[in-house]
Design an enzyme around this catalytic site. Structure first.
Site, PDB file in Angstrom:
ATOM      1  N   GLU A 117       0.383  -8.482  -9.506  1.00 53.71           N
ATOM      2  CA  GLU A 117      -0.714  -8.735  -8.574  1.00 53.71           C
ATOM      3  C   GLU A 117      -2.067  -8.839  -9.271  1.00 53.71           C
ATOM      4  O   GLU A 117      -3.120  -8.694  -8.642  1.00 53.71           O
ATOM      5  CB  GLU A 117      -0.745  -7.628  -7.514  1.00 53.71           C
ATOM      6  CG  GLU A 117       0.511  -7.564  -6.670  1.00 53.71           C
ATOM      7  CD  GLU A 117       0.464  -6.453  -5.642  1.00 53.71           C
ATOM      8  OE1 GLU A 117      -0.252  -6.609  -4.638  1.00 53.71           O
ATOM      9  OE2 GLU A 117       1.130  -5.434  -5.851  1.00 53.71           O
ATOM     10  N   SER A 129       2.201  -7.501  -2.005  1.00 47.85           N
ATOM     11  CA  SER A 129       1.815  -8.892  -1.781  1.00 47.85           C
ATOM     12  C   SER A 129       3.001  -9.801  -1.493  1.00 47.85           C
ATOM     13  O   SER A 129       2.946 -11.006  -1.742  1.00 47.85           O
ATOM     14  CB  SER A 129       1.015  -9.446  -2.978  1.00 47.85           C
ATOM     15  OG  SER A 129      -0.201  -8.765  -3.116  1.00 47.85           O
ATOM     16  N   TYR A 163      -2.593 -15.311   0.894  1.00 41.42           N
ATOM     17  CA  TYR A 163      -3.716 -15.585   0.002  1.00 41.42           C
ATOM     18  C   TYR A 163      -4.129 -17.048  -0.115  1.00 41.42           C
ATOM     19  O   TYR A 163      -5.233 -17.338  -0.563  1.00 41.42           O
ATOM     20  CB  TYR A 163      -3.391 -15.057  -1.403  1.00 41.42           C
ATOM     21  CG  TYR A 163      -3.086 -13.584  -1.421  1.00 41.42           C
ATOM     22  CD1 TYR A 163      -4.058 -12.654  -1.067  1.00 41.42           C
ATOM     23  CD2 TYR A 163      -1.825 -13.115  -1.768  1.00 41.42           C
ATOM     24  CE1 TYR A 163      -3.783 -11.292  -1.075  1.00 41.42           C
ATOM     25  CE2 TYR A 163      -1.535 -11.766  -1.786  1.00 41.42           C
ATOM     26  CZ  TYR A 163      -2.520 -10.853  -1.435  1.00 41.42           C
ATOM     27  OH  TYR A 163      -2.242  -9.523  -1.441  1.00 41.42           O
ATOM     28  N   ARG A 209      -3.690   0.896   4.159  1.00 36.31           N
ATOM     29  CA  ARG A 209      -3.352  -0.016   5.258  1.00 36.31           C
ATOM     30  C   ARG A 209      -1.865   0.093   5.544  1.00 36.31           C
ATOM     31  O   ARG A 209      -1.044  -0.001   4.625  1.00 36.31           O
ATOM     32  CB  ARG A 209      -3.709  -1.455   4.854  1.00 36.31           C
ATOM     33  CG  ARG A 209      -3.932  -2.400   6.018  1.00 36.31           C
ATOM     34  CD  ARG A 209      -4.007  -3.842   5.539  1.00 36.31           C
ATOM     35  NE  ARG A 209      -2.689  -4.320   5.165  1.00 36.31           N
ATOM     36  CZ  ARG A 209      -2.417  -4.949   4.020  1.00 36.31           C
ATOM     37  NH1 ARG A 209      -3.358  -5.172   3.128  1.00 36.31           N
ATOM     38  NH2 ARG A 209      -1.180  -5.357   3.768  1.00 36.31           N
ATOM     39  N   ASP A 262       1.492  -1.328   7.434  1.00 33.24           N
ATOM     40  CA  ASP A 262       2.086  -2.543   7.991  1.00 33.24           C
ATOM     41  C   ASP A 262       3.205  -2.177   8.967  1.00 33.24           C
ATOM     42  O   ASP A 262       4.051  -1.328   8.662  1.00 33.24           O
ATOM     43  CB  ASP A 262       2.643  -3.430   6.876  1.00 33.24           C
ATOM     44  CG  ASP A 262       1.545  -3.943   5.950  1.00 33.24           C
ATOM     45  OD1 ASP A 262       0.374  -3.953   6.366  1.00 33.24           O
ATOM     46  OD2 ASP A 262       1.868  -4.326   4.807  1.00 33.24           O
ATOM     47  N   GLU A 304       5.539  -0.401   5.556  1.00 33.31           N
ATOM     48  CA  GLU A 304       5.070   0.181   4.304  1.00 33.31           C
ATOM     49  C   GLU A 304       3.614   0.586   4.405  1.00 33.31           C
ATOM     50  O   GLU A 304       2.900   0.197   5.341  1.00 33.31           O
ATOM     51  CB  GLU A 304       5.270  -0.777   3.136  1.00 33.31           C
ATOM     52  CG  GLU A 304       4.547  -2.100   3.259  1.00 33.31           C
ATOM     53  CD  GLU A 304       4.878  -3.019   2.088  1.00 33.31           C
ATOM     54  OE1 GLU A 304       4.126  -2.992   1.095  1.00 33.31           O
ATOM     55  OE2 GLU A 304       5.876  -3.764   2.173  1.00 33.31           O
ATOM     56  N   ASN A 339       0.119   0.516   2.110  1.00 29.64           N
ATOM     57  CA  ASN A 339      -0.585   0.009   0.932  1.00 29.64           C
ATOM     58  C   ASN A 339      -1.750   0.945   0.633  1.00 29.64           C
ATOM     59  O   ASN A 339      -2.656   1.086   1.448  1.00 29.64           O
ATOM     60  CB  ASN A 339      -1.125  -1.398   1.197  1.00 29.64           C
ATOM     61  CG  ASN A 339      -0.025  -2.366   1.568  1.00 29.64           C
ATOM     62  OD1 ASN A 339       0.637  -2.917   0.706  1.00 29.64           O
ATOM     63  ND2 ASN A 339       0.183  -2.560   2.859  1.00 29.64           N
ATOM     64  N   GLY A 346      -5.816  -5.246  -0.453  1.00 27.73           N
ATOM     65  CA  GLY A 346      -6.640  -6.332  -0.959  1.00 27.73           C
ATOM     66  C   GLY A 346      -8.035  -6.323  -0.357  1.00 27.73           C
ATOM     67  O   GLY A 346      -8.247  -5.884   0.767  1.00 27.73           O
TER      68      GLY A 346
END
Length: 315
Positions: free
Chosen positions: A27, A154, A220, A259, A261, A274, A276, A280
């Site tokens: 990443e 990602s 992205y 964050r 998900d 998951e 994070n 990002g």
């Protein structure tokens, strides 16, 4: 220290801030973009901030630059898995985000799901894959699955599989990025992500993409990915989702910011995917979008993250 209290004196009290970015994970490119955005935001508010592209000499760089505090924006292995956090704690340098244990746990999708499941939190059924896995048996047990490396983010190396042949192919693809690969029961329905910052859940975002799933390109590169924020949920479901994400965050011992998900199935049930711990922060990223929906601009968000405390304490 709240945004309101970020006076010139409190900005100065942050000291010399190093934005750690880049590194050598899969990443890296996203981390470089995130890091540049964070650096620009800090400097725009008068913070004495520099960027350091992390390499094996990172300890020497931190000493030579006389760094007082770190904004960690390294995505993936080496920066999000507890290794960097351990180094910074040994050097007594405060940093953003979760500590060693929570970072390591959240980076490992298997350990994350095991802990959530053991605590009674809803997460899709899964199996760890191996070269000699019973591909047909797994499909019969789990149905259509999401196959992904256990230690990547990602959506790197991730794909869907609905039959034994596709499952084996997906495993081989994911194995290029990790020695540990999981197959997770696919939940069809709405996808959400919820930032958690200093113990508070921020507005949920619902994701919509024309791709088969919310993959790397959709995250992205694509211009047709839709983000609904705040997510179009009933007040009751909004509260349920926020409380679930706070539970998931604290269950892993996460701190600072992150964050979560989540998927919602056709029956309206939420399923944790998951956490994070270093999300990002690019122009396509979701934490800034959520913050903006409640009137917080990007520099305010960055200051809020870095001024809300640091795991290893303020020197």
């Amino acid at each position: 220290m709240s945004i309101v209290s970020m006076t010139e004196e409190s900005i100065k009290a942050l000291g010399r801030v190093a934005v750690l970015l880049g590194g050598d994970s899969a990443e890296r490119e996203i981390s470089l973009l995130s890091g540049q955005a964070v650096l620009t935001a800090l400097q725009s508010r008068g913070v004495n901030a520099i960027a350091i592209d992390v390499s094996p000499d990172i300890a020497e760089r931190l000493r030579s630059e006389k760094v007082d505090r770190v904004f960690n924006i390294l995505h993936g292995r080496g920066g999000e898995d507890g290794k960097l956090q351990g180094l910074l704690e040994m050097m007594h340098i405060p940093y953003t985000g979760s500590g060693v244990l929570a970072s390591a746990l959240a980076m490992d999708k298997v350990k994350t799901k095991q802990l959530w499941a053991a605590s009674g939190l809803p997460t899709p059924r899964f199996s760890v894959l191996h070269d000699n896995s019973d591909w047909q048996g797994l499909i019969e047990e789990l149905g259509e699955v999401v196959v992904k490396p256990a230690h990547e983010g990602s959506s790197i190396g991730m794909s869907m599989a609905a039959d034994a042949s596709a499952l084996r192919h997906a495993y081989e693809k994911a194995s290029q990025y990790d020695t540990a690969v999981i197959a997770e029961q696919r939940i069809r329905g709405a996808e959400f992500t919820v930032p958690v910052i200093h113990g508070e859940s921020f507005p949920a975002i619902q994701l919509s993409t024309s791709h088969e799933f919310y993959d790397y390109d959709a995250k992205y590169l694509a211009q047709d990915t839709n983000y609904l924020c705040p997510a179009p949920l009933t007040p009751e479901k909004t509260t349920e989702l926020a409380e679930l994400c706070l539970q998931a965050f604290s269950n892993l011992g996460a701190e600072g910011w992150g964050r979560v998900d989540v998927m919602q199935d056709q029956q309206g049930r939420f399923w944790l995917l998951e956490l994070n711990t270093v999300p990002g922060m690019t122009d396509h990223s979701l934490v800034p979008l959520s913050a903006a929906s409640r009137g917080m601009d990007f520099p305010e968000l960055v200051l809020h993250i870095i001024s809300g405390g640091a795991v290893s304490g303020t020197p």
